[in-house]
Design a protein around this motif. Structure first.
Motif, PDB file in Angstrom:
ATOM      1  N   SER A 102       0.827  -1.217   0.000  1.00  0.00           N
ATOM      2  CA  SER A 102       0.000   0.000   0.000  1.00  0.00           C
ATOM      3  C   SER A 102       0.858   1.262   0.000  1.00  0.00           C
ATOM      4  CB  SER A 102      -0.942   0.016   1.202  1.00  0.00           C
ATOM      5  OG  SER A 102      -0.211   0.283   2.388  1.00  0.00           O
ATOM      6  N   HIS A 103       2.147   1.149   0.335  1.00  0.00           N
ATOM      7  CA  HIS A 103       3.019   2.328   0.349  1.00  0.00           C
ATOM      8  C   HIS A 103       3.550   2.708  -1.037  1.00  0.00           C
ATOM      9  CE1 HIS A 103       3.959   1.880   4.947  1.00  0.00           C
ATOM     10  NE2 HIS A 103       2.672   2.007   4.670  1.00  0.00           N
ATOM     11  N   CYS A 104       3.380   1.855  -2.002  1.00  0.00           N
ATOM     12  CA  CYS A 104       3.796   2.204  -3.376  1.00  0.00           C
ATOM     13  C   CYS A 104       2.872   3.298  -3.898  1.00  0.00           C
ATOM     14  CB  CYS A 104       3.694   0.979  -4.293  1.00  0.00           C
ATOM     15  SG  CYS A 104       4.727  -0.399  -3.796  1.00  0.00           S
ATOM     16  N   ASN A 105       3.476   4.353  -4.447  1.00  0.00           N
ATOM     17  CA  ASN A 105       2.630   5.487  -4.877  1.00  0.00           C
ATOM     18  C   ASN A 105       2.069   5.304  -6.276  1.00  0.00           C
ATOM     19  OD1 ASN A 105       5.230   5.856  -5.899  1.00  0.00           O
ATOM     20  ND2 ASN A 105       4.994   8.079  -6.015  1.00  0.00           N
ATOM     21  N   THR A 106       1.316   4.221  -6.412  1.00  0.00           N
ATOM     22  CA  THR A 106       0.565   3.962  -7.644  1.00  0.00           C
ATOM     23  C   THR A 106      -0.920   3.996  -7.282  1.00  0.00           C
ATOM     24  OG1 THR A 106       0.656   1.580  -7.231  1.00  0.00           O
ATOM     25  CG2 THR A 106       2.417   2.522  -8.603  1.00  0.00           C
ATOM     26  N   PRO A 107      -1.795   4.161  -8.276  1.00  0.00           N
ATOM     27  CA  PRO A 107      -3.201   4.438  -7.968  1.00  0.00           C
ATOM     28  C   PRO A 107      -3.941   3.370  -7.171  1.00  0.00           C
ATOM     29  CG  PRO A 107      -2.737   4.873 -10.296  1.00  0.00           C
ATOM     30  CD  PRO A 107      -1.512   4.247  -9.722  1.00  0.00           C
ATOM     31  N   ALA A 108      -3.658   2.115  -7.370  1.00  0.00           N
ATOM     32  CA  ALA A 108      -4.493   1.059  -6.759  1.00  0.00           C
ATOM     33  C   ALA A 108      -4.501   1.142  -5.241  1.00  0.00           C
ATOM     34  CB  ALA A 108      -3.993  -0.317  -7.206  1.00  0.00           C
ATOM     35  N   GLN A 109      -5.689   1.096  -4.657  1.00  0.00           N
ATOM     36  CA  GLN A 109      -5.837   0.976  -3.213  1.00  0.00           C
ATOM     37  C   GLN A 109      -5.705  -0.501  -2.854  1.00  0.00           C
ATOM     38  OE1 GLN A 109      -6.157   3.648  -1.469  1.00  0.00           O
ATOM     39  NE2 GLN A 109      -6.841   5.147  -2.982  1.00  0.00           N
ATOM     40  N   VAL A 110      -4.980  -0.760  -1.783  1.00  0.00           N
ATOM     41  CA  VAL A 110      -4.752  -2.161  -1.399  1.00  0.00           C
ATOM     42  C   VAL A 110      -5.565  -2.489  -0.146  1.00  0.00           C
ATOM     43  CG1 VAL A 110      -3.033  -3.896  -0.784  1.00  0.00           C
ATOM     44  CG2 VAL A 110      -2.408  -2.002  -2.302  1.00  0.00           C
ATOM     45  N   LEU A 111      -6.330  -3.583  -0.213  1.00  0.00           N
ATOM     46  CA  LEU A 111      -7.129  -4.035   0.928  1.00  0.00           C
ATOM     47  C   LEU A 111      -6.737  -5.463   1.274  1.00  0.00           C
ATOM     48  CD1 LEU A 111     -10.666  -2.825  -0.096  1.00  0.00           C
ATOM     49  CD2 LEU A 111      -9.616  -2.395   2.116  1.00  0.00           C
ATOM     50  N   ASP A 112      -6.706  -5.787   2.562  1.00  0.00           N
ATOM     51  CA  ASP A 112      -6.364  -7.158   2.953  1.00  0.00           C
ATOM     52  C   ASP A 112      -7.558  -7.880   3.544  1.00  0.00           C
ATOM     53  OD1 ASP A 112      -5.522  -5.247   5.321  1.00  0.00           O
ATOM     54  OD2 ASP A 112      -5.992  -7.205   6.189  1.00  0.00           O
TER      55      ASP A 112
END
Ligand code: NAI
Length: 345
Positions: free
Chosen positions: A74-84
């Protein structure tokens, strides 16, 4: 509405601030779930999908260890939101609203094992995960990576049929790695620029069922008989090459993640309306007398748009023999999967 509320929940869970939506590129609009996301394939695959500008949400599911993977990605500054999502109680939420579900859950091979040796464990895992897919996102593209693909795809088809939601155009066995390997090995052998090389690989995804059609490759190249035999065998045994080199630590994960990410990206481009997307994949099929067969297909918004059946026309004698030779094994693996899915209902 749905997006906004989901984004709000993303914001509260993973990214405390600055998730107004303004940072999301207008083209980033698809939701992808990875089931088995904390595994050897799942982790690098998550990273590669996180890099896609077409992905707005990346849902990571596993039975353990997925929180850390998601926090990290989630810390990568790309658009996708990461959910676990951890464990069966969170699986339904993981799947709701997703466009593509990728399944690399299950155990990998160790030296001396065939892909079929994984059947007893992975068949049940795929069955239960696909049941959840049927209940929560029956319209999604389903990408099956878990081996033996020759059996797990028929299992998935039967489960979807039992649930009344089977769409054969949207169920895919991921065989992209066979194409990736074929392209690499042939380019090396013949000193070709990799970017130009494209080899259709048909049949199935285990041993002799993997059939690279070197006569149908681009660019057109001449091979000696020995070269064809050597390259075909190397492509068929490439997975075992990695299993042996890893000496008990698993099978292909990084090249597999690369290949799976390519298949995801192709699927998203097809969903986005790109009219020129072709991939090889193991699907329900009528090109041979077997009910499933890997072929090159054109992908569109609704999944498989057409099969490039010309690939099987005018093949060489070597390829025709190999095609006949693989049918018995592939048929057996398909039937084993179907029987498994239909027992103990
Ligand atoms: P791995 O053992 O490193 O990871 C598997 C992950 O699946 C683990 O994180 C595990 O917790 C998870 N898992 C197990 N049961 C689960 C369940 N019920 N629900 C959700 N997650 C579950 O294995 P690896 O190396 O990632 O391989 C995964 C599969 O991919 C294997 O079956 C392997 O044979 C297959 N594979 C397929 C290839 C292909 O070309 N289609 C190539 C390479 C591997």
């Amino acid at each position: 509405g749905r997006n906004a509320s989901l984004r709000a929940s993303v914001a509260s869970r993973i990214v405390p601030k600055a998730t107004s939506g303004s940072q999301i590129s207008p083209q980033a609009s698809y939701k992808v779930a990875v089931l088995g996301a904390a595994g050897g394939i799942g982790q690098p695959l998550g990273l590669l999908i996180k890099m896609s500008p077409l992905v707005s949400e990346l849902h990571l599911y596993d039975i353990a260890n997925v929180k850390g993977v998601a926090a990290d990605l989630s810390h990568c500054n790309t658009p996708a939101q990461v959910l676990d999502f951890t464990g069966p109680s969170e699986l339904a939420n993981c799947l709701k609203g997703v466009d593509v579900v990728v399944i690399p859950a299950g155990v990998p091979r160790k030296p001396g094992m065939t892909r079929d040796d994984l059947f007893n464990i992975n068949a049940s895992i795929v069955k239960s995960l696909v049941e959840a897919v049927a209940d929560n996102c029956p319209n999604a593209f389903i990408h099956i990576i878990s081996n033996p693909v020759n059996s797990t795809v028929p299992i998935a088809a039967e489960v979807l049929k039992q649930k009344g939601v089977y769409n054969p155009k949207k169920l895919f066995g991921v065989t992209t790695l066979d194409v990736v390997r074929a392209n690499t090995f042939v380019a090396q052998k013949k000193n070709l620029k990799l970017i130009d090389v494209d080899i259709p690989v048909v049949g199935g995804h285990a041993g002799i069922t993997i059939l690279p059609l070197l006569s149908k490759m681009r660019p057109s190249v001449t091979f000696t008989k020995e070269e064809i035999e050597e390259l075909t065998k190397r492509i068929q045994n490439a997975g075992t090459e990695v299993v042996e080199a890893k000496a008990g630590a698993g099978s292909a994960t990084l090249s597999m993640a690369y290949a799976a990410a390519r298949f995801v990206e192709s699927s998203l481009r097809a969903l986005a309306g790109d009219p020129d997307v072709y991939e090889c994949t193991f699907i329900q099929s009528e090109v041979t007398d077997l009910p499933f067969f890997a072929s090159r297909v054109k992908l569109g918004k609704n999944g498989v748009e057409s099969v490039v059946s010309a690939d099987l026309e005018g093949v060489t004698e070597y390829e025709a023999k190999a095609l006949e030779a693989l049918k018995a094994e592939l048929k057996g693996s398909i039937e084993k999967g179907i029987a498994f899915a239909n027992k103990q209902q």
